[in-house]
Design an enzyme around this catalytic site. Structure first.
Site, PDB file in Angstrom:
ATOM      1  N   HIS A  79       0.866  -1.183   0.000  1.00 35.09           N
ATOM      2  CA  HIS A  79       0.000   0.000   0.000  1.00 35.09           C
ATOM      3  C   HIS A  79       0.906   1.238   0.000  1.00 35.09           C
ATOM      4  O   HIS A  79       2.019   1.194   0.545  1.00 35.09           O
ATOM      5  CB  HIS A  79      -0.829  -0.055   1.290  1.00 35.09           C
ATOM      6  CG  HIS A  79      -1.908   0.966   1.412  1.00 35.09           C
ATOM      7  ND1 HIS A  79      -1.674   2.256   1.823  1.00 35.09           N
ATOM      8  CD2 HIS A  79      -3.248   0.872   1.229  1.00 35.09           C
ATOM      9  CE1 HIS A  79      -2.824   2.920   1.865  1.00 35.09           C
ATOM     10  NE2 HIS A  79      -3.790   2.096   1.515  1.00 35.09           N
ATOM     11  N   ASP A 136       3.006  -4.339   8.060  1.00 36.96           N
ATOM     12  CA  ASP A 136       1.765  -3.603   7.849  1.00 36.96           C
ATOM     13  C   ASP A 136       0.631  -4.617   8.034  1.00 36.96           C
ATOM     14  O   ASP A 136       0.366  -5.435   7.156  1.00 36.96           O
ATOM     15  CB  ASP A 136       1.769  -3.005   6.436  1.00 36.96           C
ATOM     16  CG  ASP A 136       0.409  -2.430   6.049  1.00 36.96           C
ATOM     17  OD1 ASP A 136      -0.557  -2.567   6.830  1.00 36.96           O
ATOM     18  OD2 ASP A 136       0.307  -1.846   4.949  1.00 36.96           O
ATOM     19  N   GLN A 179      -4.610  -5.247   6.917  1.00 31.58           N
ATOM     20  CA  GLN A 179      -5.597  -6.200   6.385  1.00 31.58           C
ATOM     21  C   GLN A 179      -5.503  -7.556   7.084  1.00 31.58           C
ATOM     22  O   GLN A 179      -6.159  -8.511   6.663  1.00 31.58           O
ATOM     23  CB  GLN A 179      -5.404  -6.390   4.865  1.00 31.58           C
ATOM     24  CG  GLN A 179      -5.596  -5.144   4.037  1.00 31.58           C
ATOM     25  CD  GLN A 179      -7.044  -4.632   4.039  1.00 31.58           C
ATOM     26  OE1 GLN A 179      -7.985  -5.334   4.423  1.00 31.58           O
ATOM     27  NE2 GLN A 179      -7.224  -3.395   3.615  1.00 31.58           N
ATOM     28  N   LYS A 220     -10.859  -0.652  10.252  1.00 32.73           N
ATOM     29  CA  LYS A 220     -11.048  -1.835   9.391  1.00 32.73           C
ATOM     30  C   LYS A 220     -11.470  -3.052  10.209  1.00 32.73           C
ATOM     31  O   LYS A 220     -11.653  -4.135   9.673  1.00 32.73           O
ATOM     32  CB  LYS A 220      -9.753  -2.146   8.637  1.00 32.73           C
ATOM     33  CG  LYS A 220      -9.364  -1.075   7.618  1.00 32.73           C
ATOM     34  CD  LYS A 220      -8.167  -1.526   6.836  1.00 32.73           C
ATOM     35  CE  LYS A 220      -7.469  -0.387   6.137  1.00 32.73           C
ATOM     36  NZ  LYS A 220      -8.168   0.095   4.946  1.00 32.73           N
ATOM     37  N   CYS A 233      -4.735   2.524  -3.696  1.00 35.37           N
ATOM     38  CA  CYS A 233      -3.504   3.011  -3.046  1.00 35.37           C
ATOM     39  C   CYS A 233      -2.344   2.048  -3.284  1.00 35.37           C
ATOM     40  O   CYS A 233      -1.541   1.785  -2.369  1.00 35.37           O
ATOM     41  CB  CYS A 233      -3.701   3.223  -1.549  1.00 35.37           C
ATOM     42  SG  CYS A 233      -4.909   4.474  -1.168  1.00 35.37           S
TER      43      CYS A 233
END
Ligand code: PMP
Length: 406
Positions: free
Chosen positions: A121, A198, A201, A224, A361
């Site tokens: 991202h 990261d 997700q 999220k 993104c």
């Protein structure tokens, strides 16, 4: 809880959009919020609102207890060894920027390497590009395989003795790829590099154990994972955070302030300058309670069944291309014939179906896929096979619509 009961916890899902029942398939961008989170936020503002850490009055104590109580919930949620390692920030973007600015500036120099992947991202690319430009370090990419996964031999070949930081997404927001973070971390550590993950997700969808992964930093966003916007978490190992300088200076993060010099509070507060995101943190705590009540294993199972079903049904639509590996997290990124993904999303919206369209993104990844944009349907615990069926019907309508017009 069965899915019907889960859905009933999300008031927003009960509405019609453009005269059709809402089919929300954009949870990878942001998830919907259960009533318990909405009510926790309202309760806080109605009853307990106050600033934290300062007041000796009752409301101040309640607000502080709620805020710090949420930190403990986050610690348990990701299995950090101490709440000192849990820093509240605005979200994944701020968490990664904090590591790049603080750890990066202090530990990266000319000739050093920062290693990432082309599937990242933008928020896990640009902070490292900037750091590389500032310091004269080299930004290197682990290549992708044809199916959108990364191979450990490529990881071994990319990370070297000059590598100081490796930063990789756990789950791709475009391809759904689940990266072998534990193995990559092991290779990074063998080369004396630190590992940043990261987890934007990943944390909402699967059990995360930062001690098991052994990563040095881990970032995620509450919005999220059924929580509010404006709050997220930077996890970092204490021995690293202890040595790092804060990136924001002001109230809340100081110990002693003199005219020309100041000292900082201990962890985690030295990284939380200014009035913190109190309601947001408390809302994140309520979101964690909600997810844990259902169980992360159960959530993963729901999403797995949905994505398998969606892939099977979508593969029967002629002219539809699915991007990413077969084995994936709960999302499907696709394009339909020559129809621009924005047009696909617009027609689907007229059917009450919310999907994302654009570059997500991830412009370098779009270039690698050789497309300018894609459409994406992403699933969460409140989605059902009916939602997938609605998507399939919507895609057929889209095909007919454009077949008819052109
Ligand atoms: N990384 C990934 C993989 C994401 O999907 C996102 C959100 N789309 C981010 C980082 C950025 O998260 P935020 O905007 O909440 O900071």
């Amino acid at each position: 809880m069965i899915t019907k009961e889960i859905r009933e916890q999300f008031p927003i899902l009960g509405q019609e959009v453009n005269g059709k029942p809402l089919t929300y398939l954009d949870s990878a961008a942001t998830s919907q919020k259960p009533i318990s989170v909405i009510e926790t936020l309202a309760h806080y503002y109605k009853n307990d609102n106050s600033n934290v850490h300062r007041g000796v009055h009752t409301l101040g104590t309640r607000a502080t207890d709620g805020y710090e109580g949420s930190r403990e919930k986050v610690r348990r949620f990701i299995n950090a060894s101490s709440t000192e390692e849990v820093i509240f920030v605005r979200g994944t973007t701020t968490a990664i920027n904090t590591v790049a600015s603080s750890y990066g500036r202090a530990n990266i120099g000319e000739g050093d390497e920062i290693v990432i992947t082309p599937m990242e991202h933008h928020s896990n690319i640009i902070p490292w590009q900037q750091l590389a430009k500032e310091t004269g370090a080299t930004l290197k990419y682990i290549p992708l395989q044809a199916d959108g996964t990364i191979s450990l031999s490529d990881v071994e070949n990319t990370i070297t003795a000059h590598t100081k930081i490796v930063s990789v997404m756990y789950v791709s927001n475009v391809l759904g790829t689940i990266n072998p973070i534990k193995d990559i971390t092991e290779i990074a550590h063998r080369n004396d590099a630190v590992m940043m993950v990261d987890g934007a997700q990943a944390a909402p969808h699967m059990k995360v154990d930062v001690q098991e992964l052994d990563c040095d930093f881990f970032a995620f966003s509450a919005h999220k994972m059924c929580g509010p916007t404006g709050i997220g978490v930077l996890y970092g190992k204490k021995q690293l955070l202890d040595k790092m300088e804060p990136v924001e200076f002001g109230g809340e993060m100081i110990d002693f302030v003199g005219l020309y010099d100041s000292t900082w509070k201990e962890l985690p507060w030295k990284f939380e300058g200014g009035t913190p995101i109190i309601a947001g943190a408390i809302g994140l705590g309520a979101a964690i309670d909600f997810l844990e009540q259902i169980g992360l294993d159960e959530i993963e199972k729901i999403e797995h069944e949905l994505v398998e079903y969606a892939m099977e049904r979508m593969s029967t639509i002629e002219g539809l291309t699915i991007f990413g590996p077969r084995n994936r997290a709960g999302l499907v990124t696709f394009n339909l014939d020559d129809v621009h993904p924005h047009d696909v999303a617009t027609v689907l919206d007229t059917e009450g179906i919310a999907v994302r369209a654009g570059h997500h993104c991830a412009q370098p990844l779009m270039k690698w896929l050789d497309v300018t944009a894609t459409a994406r349907a992403s699933f969460y615990l409140y989605n059902t096979k009916d939602d997938v069926d609605a998507l399939i019907e919507g895609l057929k309508t889209t095909k007919e619509y454009f077949g008819h017009v052109f």
